[in-house]
Structure formats: structure tokens, C-alpha cells
Scaffold this motif. Structure first.
Motif, PDB file in Angstrom:
ATOM      1  N   TYR A  87       0.843  -1.284   0.144  1.00 47.04           N
ATOM      2  CA  TYR A  87       0.040   0.134  -0.063  1.00 47.04           C
ATOM      3  C   TYR A  87       0.781   1.422   0.093  1.00 47.04           C
ATOM      4  O   TYR A  87       0.728   2.296  -0.766  1.00 47.04           O
ATOM      5  N   ALA A  88       1.719   1.342   0.939  1.00 47.54           N
ATOM      6  CA  ALA A  88       2.702   2.585   0.988  1.00 47.54           C
ATOM      7  C   ALA A  88       3.545   2.543  -0.371  1.00 47.54           C
ATOM      8  O   ALA A  88       3.982   3.862  -0.801  1.00 47.54           O
ATOM      9  N   VAL A  89       4.318   1.396  -0.944  1.00 52.28           N
ATOM     10  CA  VAL A  89       4.940   1.463  -2.201  1.00 52.28           C
ATOM     11  C   VAL A  89       3.974   1.953  -3.516  1.00 52.28           C
ATOM     12  O   VAL A  89       4.533   2.731  -4.324  1.00 52.28           O
ATOM     13  N   ALA A  90       2.763   1.539  -3.333  1.00 55.59           N
ATOM     14  CA  ALA A  90       1.785   1.887  -4.529  1.00 55.59           C
ATOM     15  C   ALA A  90       1.369   3.236  -4.396  1.00 55.59           C
ATOM     16  O   ALA A  90       0.588   3.482  -5.312  1.00 55.59           O
ATOM     17  N   ALA A  91       1.438   3.903  -3.515  1.00 55.43           N
ATOM     18  CA  ALA A  91       0.829   5.353  -3.392  1.00 55.43           C
ATOM     19  C   ALA A  91       1.518   6.247  -4.276  1.00 55.43           C
ATOM     20  O   ALA A  91       2.558   6.005  -4.848  1.00 55.43           O
ATOM     21  N   PRO A  92       0.721   7.120  -4.764  1.00 54.45           N
ATOM     22  CA  PRO A  92       0.780   8.068  -5.828  1.00 54.45           C
ATOM     23  C   PRO A  92       2.483   8.746  -5.527  1.00 54.45           C
ATOM     24  O   PRO A  92       2.530   8.952  -4.085  1.00 54.45           O
ATOM     25  N   ALA A  93       3.099   9.336  -6.396  1.00 59.34           N
ATOM     26  CA  ALA A  93       4.430   9.521  -6.241  1.00 59.34           C
ATOM     27  C   ALA A  93       4.433  11.076  -5.198  1.00 59.34           C
ATOM     28  O   ALA A  93       5.396  10.886  -4.403  1.00 59.34           O
ATOM     29  N   HIS A  94       3.146  11.583  -4.994  1.00 58.90           N
ATOM     30  CA  HIS A  94       3.271  12.795  -4.266  1.00 58.90           C
ATOM     31  C   HIS A  94       2.985  12.617  -2.885  1.00 58.90           C
ATOM     32  O   HIS A  94       2.974  13.190  -1.734  1.00 58.90           O
ATOM     33  N   VAL A  95       2.441  11.295  -2.619  1.00 57.69           N
ATOM     34  CA  VAL A  95       2.129  10.735  -1.283  1.00 57.69           C
ATOM     35  C   VAL A  95       3.055   9.857  -0.563  1.00 57.69           C
ATOM     36  O   VAL A  95       3.645   8.889  -1.151  1.00 57.69           O
ATOM     37  N   ASN A  96       3.350  10.164   0.692  1.00 58.27           N
ATOM     38  CA  ASN A  96       4.291   9.574   1.549  1.00 58.27           C
ATOM     39  C   ASN A  96       3.675   8.732   2.585  1.00 58.27           C
ATOM     40  O   ASN A  96       3.030   9.530   3.575  1.00 58.27           O
ATOM     41  N   ILE A  97       3.379   7.532   2.625  1.00 56.42           N
ATOM     42  CA  ILE A  97       2.739   6.917   3.902  1.00 56.42           C
ATOM     43  C   ILE A  97       4.053   6.892   4.943  1.00 56.42           C
ATOM     44  O   ILE A  97       5.045   6.066   4.833  1.00 56.42           O
ATOM     45  N   GLN A  98       3.863   7.589   5.960  1.00 56.85           N
ATOM     46  CA  GLN A  98       5.023   8.142   6.887  1.00 56.85           C
ATOM     47  C   GLN A  98       5.090   6.823   7.744  1.00 56.85           C
ATOM     48  O   GLN A  98       6.174   6.231   7.999  1.00 56.85           O
ATOM     49  N   ASP A  99       3.941   6.441   8.444  1.00 54.17           N
ATOM     50  CA  ASP A  99       4.078   5.517   9.547  1.00 54.17           C
ATOM     51  C   ASP A  99       2.679   4.849   9.841  1.00 54.17           C
ATOM     52  O   ASP A  99       1.646   5.478   9.927  1.00 54.17           O
ATOM     53  N   VAL A 100       2.724   3.543   9.747  1.00 49.90           N
ATOM     54  CA  VAL A 100       1.773   2.569   9.969  1.00 49.90           C
ATOM     55  C   VAL A 100       1.922   1.775  11.456  1.00 49.90           C
ATOM     56  O   VAL A 100       2.935   0.840  11.358  1.00 49.90           O
ATOM     57  N   LEU A 101       0.694   1.653  11.842  1.00 49.04           N
ATOM     58  CA  LEU A 101       0.760   0.768  13.187  1.00 49.04           C
ATOM     59  C   LEU A 101      -0.109  -0.230  13.016  1.00 49.04           C
ATOM     60  O   LEU A 101      -1.386   0.021  12.561  1.00 49.04           O
ATOM     61  N   ALA A 102       0.190  -1.365  12.607  1.00 50.10           N
ATOM     62  CA  ALA A 102      -0.778  -2.523  11.841  1.00 50.10           C
ATOM     63  C   ALA A 102      -0.830  -3.543  13.013  1.00 50.10           C
ATOM     64  O   ALA A 102       0.123  -4.255  13.249  1.00 50.10           O
ATOM     65  N   MET A 103      -2.228  -3.843  13.591  1.00 51.93           N
ATOM     66  CA  MET A 103      -2.103  -4.719  14.783  1.00 51.93           C
ATOM     67  C   MET A 103      -3.161  -5.865  14.553  1.00 51.93           C
ATOM     68  O   MET A 103      -4.209  -5.592  13.800  1.00 51.93           O
ATOM     69  N   PRO A 104      -2.993  -6.830  15.006  1.00 54.97           N
ATOM     70  CA  PRO A 104      -4.060  -7.721  15.045  1.00 54.97           C
ATOM     71  C   PRO A 104      -5.548  -7.030  15.682  1.00 54.97           C
ATOM     72  O   PRO A 104      -5.538  -6.403  16.491  1.00 54.97           O
ATOM     73  N   LYS A 105      -6.669  -7.547  15.244  1.00 51.71           N
ATOM     74  CA  LYS A 105      -7.978  -6.983  15.775  1.00 51.71           C
ATOM     75  C   LYS A 105      -8.080  -7.244  17.375  1.00 51.71           C
ATOM     76  O   LYS A 105      -8.614  -6.296  18.222  1.00 51.71           O
ATOM     77  N   ALA A 106      -7.315  -8.385  17.794  1.00 48.83           N
ATOM     78  CA  ALA A 106      -7.638  -8.744  19.224  1.00 48.83           C
ATOM     79  C   ALA A 106      -6.463  -8.080  19.856  1.00 48.83           C
ATOM     80  O   ALA A 106      -6.461  -8.099  21.391  1.00 48.83           O
ATOM     81  N   GLN A 107      -5.624  -7.177  19.367  1.00 52.73           N
ATOM     82  CA  GLN A 107      -4.520  -6.640  20.221  1.00 52.73           C
ATOM     83  C   GLN A 107      -4.506  -5.063  20.179  1.00 52.73           C
ATOM     84  O   GLN A 107      -4.616  -4.463  19.289  1.00 52.73           O
ATOM     85  N   SER A 108      -4.598  -4.476  21.348  1.00 54.58           N
ATOM     86  CA  SER A 108      -4.965  -3.048  21.474  1.00 54.58           C
ATOM     87  C   SER A 108      -3.783  -2.516  21.964  1.00 54.58           C
ATOM     88  O   SER A 108      -3.578  -1.111  21.688  1.00 54.58           O
ATOM     89  N   SER A 109      -2.731  -2.905  22.452  1.00 53.95           N
ATOM     90  CA  SER A 109      -1.597  -2.450  22.820  1.00 53.95           C
ATOM     91  C   SER A 109      -0.465  -3.492  22.858  1.00 53.95           C
ATOM     92  O   SER A 109      -0.779  -4.669  22.716  1.00 53.95           O
ATOM     93  N   ALA A 110       0.943  -3.085  23.211  1.00 51.43           N
ATOM     94  CA  ALA A 110       1.964  -3.998  23.146  1.00 51.43           C
ATOM     95  C   ALA A 110       1.546  -5.296  24.029  1.00 51.43           C
ATOM     96  O   ALA A 110       1.760  -6.419  23.874  1.00 51.43           O
ATOM     97  N   VAL A 111       0.879  -5.154  25.102  1.00 55.34           N
ATOM     98  CA  VAL A 111       0.648  -6.034  26.160  1.00 55.34           C
ATOM     99  C   VAL A 111      -0.620  -6.431  26.153  1.00 55.34           C
ATOM    100  O   VAL A 111      -1.055  -7.400  27.172  1.00 55.34           O
ATOM    101  N   SER A 112      -1.863  -5.783  25.740  1.00 53.45           N
ATOM    102  CA  SER A 112      -3.130  -6.103  25.653  1.00 53.45           C
ATOM    103  C   SER A 112      -3.584  -7.088  24.584  1.00 53.45           C
ATOM    104  O   SER A 112      -3.924  -6.279  23.421  1.00 53.45           O
ATOM    105  N   ILE A 113      -4.013  -8.138  24.738  1.00 51.92           N
ATOM    106  CA  ILE A 113      -4.454  -8.795  23.640  1.00 51.92           C
ATOM    107  C   ILE A 113      -5.564  -9.825  24.232  1.00 51.92           C
ATOM    108  O   ILE A 113      -5.286 -10.470  25.182  1.00 51.92           O
ATOM    109  N   TYR A 114      -6.661  -9.609  23.435  1.00 54.66           N
ATOM    110  CA  TYR A 114      -7.803 -10.278  24.117  1.00 54.66           C
ATOM    111  C   TYR A 114      -7.793 -11.726  23.699  1.00 54.66           C
ATOM    112  O   TYR A 114      -7.731 -12.107  22.504  1.00 54.66           O
TER     113      TYR A 114
END
Ligand code: NDP
Ligand code: 8X3
Length: 254
Positions: A223-250
Motif C-alpha cells: 500500500y505504501a509502495v503503490a501510493a501516488p508519487a506525491h504521497v508518503n505513507i509515513q508511519d503505519v501501526l498494524a495490529m491484530p484485531k484482538a491486540q489493543s497495545s503491546a501488552v493487551s491481547i484479548y
């Protein structure tokens, strides 16, 4: 001209999945890692499936002279890397600092921070000259939060976070994009490496919920690579649905 991507840590997990995704999209690939036999297998598989050009480079990102030897003398048709994915990395151990193993600390610091720096130092100058390119650093939720016993691993990923910001500021005037992808729990060889081959302990990390797959992260990278030339996807936090923080996993009880 098809774009060329260099992916470190392509022998396993997220790096391997990124290589597959990029090959499916028709990119030329430089795949790197220490386990050469795995790289050669992957090369064969991707050439057969997608007919893409692939260069295999086997080196340890911790060995500065090896990194320089390999990356400063690329064959002329591979010299211009459009996309650098700094993915090679690991956690070693999970213990409080006062009980930690300094050898583990050095492995993590040398791989996750110094290795990323060595590779970037070799590849990025030509991007600045060509005034184009895209550097993608594999960060982590561990670079945004700290958790008990994660100490040095978290520090290395916080360093990746800081270095990504610095690179982005320095590269802007050259038209080079810098992206960080920060996954939560991804089911790869990561925990097996962290727990030094203890499979039962590694499997427990992913019990009771659906973790991300390496392919999920490869999709995010694409997704970041395919973005248009003028768009930079700077920072993506991608988590499993069940994970809400580093230590919180349902986790569902079995
Ligand atoms: P894997 O263990 O499956 O893959 C790690 C890759 O890094 C392997 O290809 C390995 O190759 C390479 N690598 C490790 N050390 C070195 C070295 N010294 N020199 C060259 N290559 C090296 O784990 P993941 O795919 O999960 O990890 C990829 C990245 O994602 C890492 O940076 C990790 O910190 C990060 N990450 C992982 C998460 C997860 O939950 N899995 C979550 C957040 C971030 P080889 O051993 O052949 O050299
Ligand atoms: C890997 C994710 O939470 O194990 O970076 O640190 S975590």
C-alpha cells in the motif's frame, strides 16, 4: 523500466512475504539474508511463478565490511535500488535487564540498529543523486511502547522509530520517501528466534487470537509502495484485531 527493490531478511516471515508480494507486482528483486539456501529456493520459486529478475545476496547485516563489500559493488544493472526494505531484525530473549544476557543485547543492537544503518548508508546515496527512492523501515509496536522484559528489543525499535524520523527529514529535499511499518503480533519465526528454538513457548505467544500473517504486513508495505508519487505513507501501526497495545491481547479461552 520496472522498479528494483532490495529486501533484507527475505529468508523468512515478513521479508519473505514482501518478496513474494513484490514479485507478484512485477518488481525486480534483490533478496538478502544469511541463509543462502533459503534465498536460492525463494529465487527459484519466484522466477518460476512470476518470471521476475532476482539477485541473491547472502550476508550478515552486522558485519559492516561484508555489507559494504556486497552493496558497494552491485552489478551495474542492479546498482539503482528504487525501494529499500530494512526488514532484517530479531528479538533475543525476554528477561529483566538485571538478569539479561549481554550477548543477546549485542545481537539485537547490532542487527536492528547498526545493520539497518550499514545497509542504508550503502544504498541511500544513489537515491539522493537520482532524487528518487523509497526507504521502508520495519519498526514495531515495541518502538512505540515499552513492555516488561522487552527492554533492549524495545530500545532497538525505538531507535528505528527515531532513525526513520531523521531519515525522512534529511531525505525530503532529495525526493526520497521514508516509511515506517510498525506491526503488532505477526506469526513468523520471530518468537522461535526470541525463545531460541523453544517451539512450545513460541506457539503460546499466538494462542487464543488470530495474529497478523506476514502476508498482512506485505499488503501494508505494498500500500505504501503503490501510493501516488506525491504521497508518503509515513508511519503505519498494524495490529491484530484482538491486540489493543503491546501488552493487551484479548485471548479466547479454549
Ligand atoms: P523472522 O525471524 O521470521 O525473520 C527475520 C529475518 O531477519 C530473517 O529473514 C533473517 O534471515 C533476518 N535476519 C536476522 N538477523 C540477521 C542478520 N544478522 N543478518 C541478515 N539477516 C538477518 O521474523 P519476522 O519476519 O517477524 O521479522 C522481520 C522484522 O519484523 C524484524 O525486524 C522484526 O523485529 C519485525 N517485527 C516482527 C514482528 C512479529 O511479531 N513477528 C512484529 C513487529 C516487528 P537469516 O536468519 O537467514 O539471516
Ligand atoms: C515484535 C512485536 O510485541 O513481540 O516486534 O515486541 S513484540
Amino acid at each position: 523500466m520496472k522498479k528494483t527493490a532490495l529486501i533484507t531478511g527475505a529468508t523468512s516471515g515478513i521479508g519473505r512475504a514482501i518478496a513474494e508480494r513484490f514479485a507478484r507486482e512485477g518488481l525486480r528483486l534483490v533478496i538478502a539474508g544469511r541463509r543462502e539456501e533459503r534465498l536460492l529456493e525463494l529465487e527459484k520459486e519466484l522466477r518460476t511463478a512470476f518470471g521476475v529478475d532476482i539477485l541473491v545476496l547472502s550476508f550478515d547485516v552486522r558485519q559492516r565490511s561484508d555489507v559494504e563489500e556486497q552493496l558497494m559493488s552491485l552489478p551495474v544493472e542492479w546498482e539503482d535500488i528504487d525501494i529499500l526494505v530494512n526488514n532484517a531484525g530479531l528479538a533475543a530473549g525476554l528477561a529483566p535487564l538485571h538478569e539479561g544476557d549481554p550477548d543477546d543485547w549485542e545481537r539485537m543492537i547490532d542487527t536492528n540498529i547498526k545493520g539497518l544503518l550499514y545497509v542504508t548508508r550503502c544504498i541511500s546515496p544513489r537515491m539522493t543523486v537520482r532524487r528518487s527512492g523509497h526507504i521502508i523501515n520495519m519498526g514495531s509496536i515495541a518502538g512505540k511502547e515499552v513492555y516488561v522484559n522487552g527492554n533492549v528489543y524495545c530500545a532497538t525499535k525505538h531507535a528505528v522509530d527515531a532513525l526513520t524520523l531523521a531519515m525522512r527529514m534529511e531525505m525530503a529535499e532529495y525526493g526520497v520517501k521514508v516509511t515506517q511499518i510498525c506491526p503488532g503480533a505477526v506469526n513468523t519465526e520471530f518468537s522461535l528466534v526470541r525463545f531460541k528454538g523453544d517451539k512450545a513457548r513460541a506457539d503460546k505467544v499466538y494462542e487464543g487470537f488470530e495474529p497478523l500473517s506476514a502476508a498482512d504486513i506485505a499488503d501494508t508495505v505494498w500500500y505504501a509502495v503503490a501510493a501516488p508519487a506525491h504521497v508518503n505513507i509515513q508511519d503505519v501501526l498494524a495490529m491484530p484485531k484482538a491486540q489493543s497495545s503491546a501488552v493487551s491481547i484479548y485471548r479466547k479461552k479454549s
